[in-house]
Design an enzyme around this catalytic site. Structure first.
Site, mmCIF file in Angstrom:
data_model
loop_
_atom_site.group_PDB
_atom_site.id
_atom_site.type_symbol
_atom_site.label_atom_id
_atom_site.label_comp_id
_atom_site.label_asym_id
_atom_site.label_seq_id
_atom_site.Cartn_x
_atom_site.Cartn_y
_atom_site.Cartn_z
ATOM 1 N N ASP A 48 0.806 -1.227 0.000
ATOM 2 C CA ASP A 48 0.000 0.000 0.000
ATOM 3 C C ASP A 48 0.838 1.276 0.000
ATOM 4 O O ASP A 48 0.325 2.363 0.251
ATOM 5 C CB ASP A 48 -0.917 -0.001 1.234
ATOM 6 C CG ASP A 48 -2.041 -1.016 1.117
ATOM 7 O OD1 ASP A 48 -2.873 -0.858 0.217
ATOM 8 O OD2 ASP A 48 -2.069 -1.981 1.915
ATOM 9 N N HIS A 97 -11.192 6.175 6.087
ATOM 10 C CA HIS A 97 -10.483 7.384 6.494
ATOM 11 C C HIS A 97 -11.412 8.599 6.385
ATOM 12 O O HIS A 97 -12.332 8.602 5.572
ATOM 13 C CB HIS A 97 -9.282 7.641 5.566
ATOM 14 C CG HIS A 97 -8.112 6.745 5.807
ATOM 15 N ND1 HIS A 97 -7.559 5.972 4.809
ATOM 16 C CD2 HIS A 97 -7.358 6.515 6.913
ATOM 17 C CE1 HIS A 97 -6.521 5.304 5.301
ATOM 18 N NE2 HIS A 97 -6.384 5.610 6.575
ATOM 19 N N CYS A 140 -5.100 10.102 -1.265
ATOM 20 C CA CYS A 140 -4.124 9.175 -0.652
ATOM 21 C C CYS A 140 -2.850 9.060 -1.461
ATOM 22 O O CYS A 140 -1.808 8.686 -0.926
ATOM 23 C CB CYS A 140 -4.669 7.759 -0.554
ATOM 24 S SG CYS A 140 -6.408 7.592 -0.519
#
Ligand code: CIR
Length: 257
Positions: A62, A165, A252
């Site tokens: 990730d 998130h 992100c």
């Protein structure tokens, strides 16, 4: 606000093993993920920022989601303590990169038992909203706000119920405009903003990023795109289909400062 730098990290082939809450979407296709990453880089370049591109890290599936292991403010950087075990070591990979831009005094850390993911932090001027999530705990938020206050900035906690998130569901695009979806539509914390309500079937599209007057919107979210354009923003559209499969999106994928 004006950003001059952006940090991104290329996805590795291991991206297909990234953490996901939506296995039904299938695994990311590496070749497409790389193409989308180039498109993302080019969109950022069009916004007048200097883009630092880091190499892929196969050991961290990730790690292209660089937003999570660090938070960068106008006063300094905070290396976080990512709440997912498989991602925690990413903090050690991002720190030396952040130190290219900040001296010792301006690099702080979130330490155990505090945990915090940068995806839970939303900057609105000098105020930082911090989502309390499965990744970000009370102690992490306490440390984070203490660091902010040491720099004359401030923060407040927003409890999350549904999303991974904070910025999965709410994003500030400057000029008092905030894109809100799902559980954030009626949260009192955001009542004072001009809220752009994102319909449920376009919820993923709420994750847009503002970069120096341009808003980058994910491909495939026409209601969001039109709403942002109607506010007068210049827009750029980038496909993030492969990142979506592992719960990732536009915010992100970069650190903007
Ligand atoms: C994760 O679960 O950590 C990644 N698969 C997705 C991270 C998305 N990051 C973000 O929303 N800031």
């Amino acid at each position: 606000t004006k950003f001059s730098h952006v940090i991104i990290r290329r996805p590795g082939k291991s991206l297909c093993n990234g953490i996901t809450s939506a296995p039904e979407l299938g695994q990311p296709i590496y070749e497409r993920a790389i193409e989308e990453h180039y498109d993302y880089e080019h969109a950022l370049e069009q916004c007048g920022v200097d883009v630092t591109v880091l190499p892929a890290l196969e050991e961290y599936p990730d790690s292209c989601f660089v937003e999570d292991p660090a938070v960068i403010t106008r006063c300094g950087a905070i290396i976080t303590n990512p709440g997912a075990d498989s991602r925690n070591g990413e903090k050690n990979e991002i720190e030396p990169v952040v130190r290219r831009f900040f001296d010792d005094e301006h690099v702080k850390h979130i330490v155990s038992p505090g945990t915090l993911d940068g995806g839970d932090v939303m900057m609105v001027g000098d105020h930082f909203y911090v989502g309390r999530s499965a990744r970000t705990n009370e102690e992490g938020i306490r440390q984070f706000i203490e660091i902010l206050e040491g720099w004359g900035l401030e923060g407040s906690e927003v409890p999350l119920e549904e999303v991974l998130h904070l910025k999965t569901g709410v994003n500030y695009i400057e000029d008092n405009n905030m894109l809100v979806s799902g559980e954030f539509i009626d949260k009192p914390d955001f009542a004072k903003y001009n809220k752009i309500v994102v319909p449920e079937d376009e919820a993923y599209g709420a994750n847009c990023i503002w970069v120096n007057g341009t808003v980058i919107v994910a491909e495939g979210y026409p209601t969001v795109l039109k709403a942002v354009q109607d506010l007068g923003y210049k827009t750029l559209v980038v496909d993030t289909s492969e990142y979506r499969k592992v719960d990732g999106g536009l915010s992100c994928l970069s650190l903007r400062f």
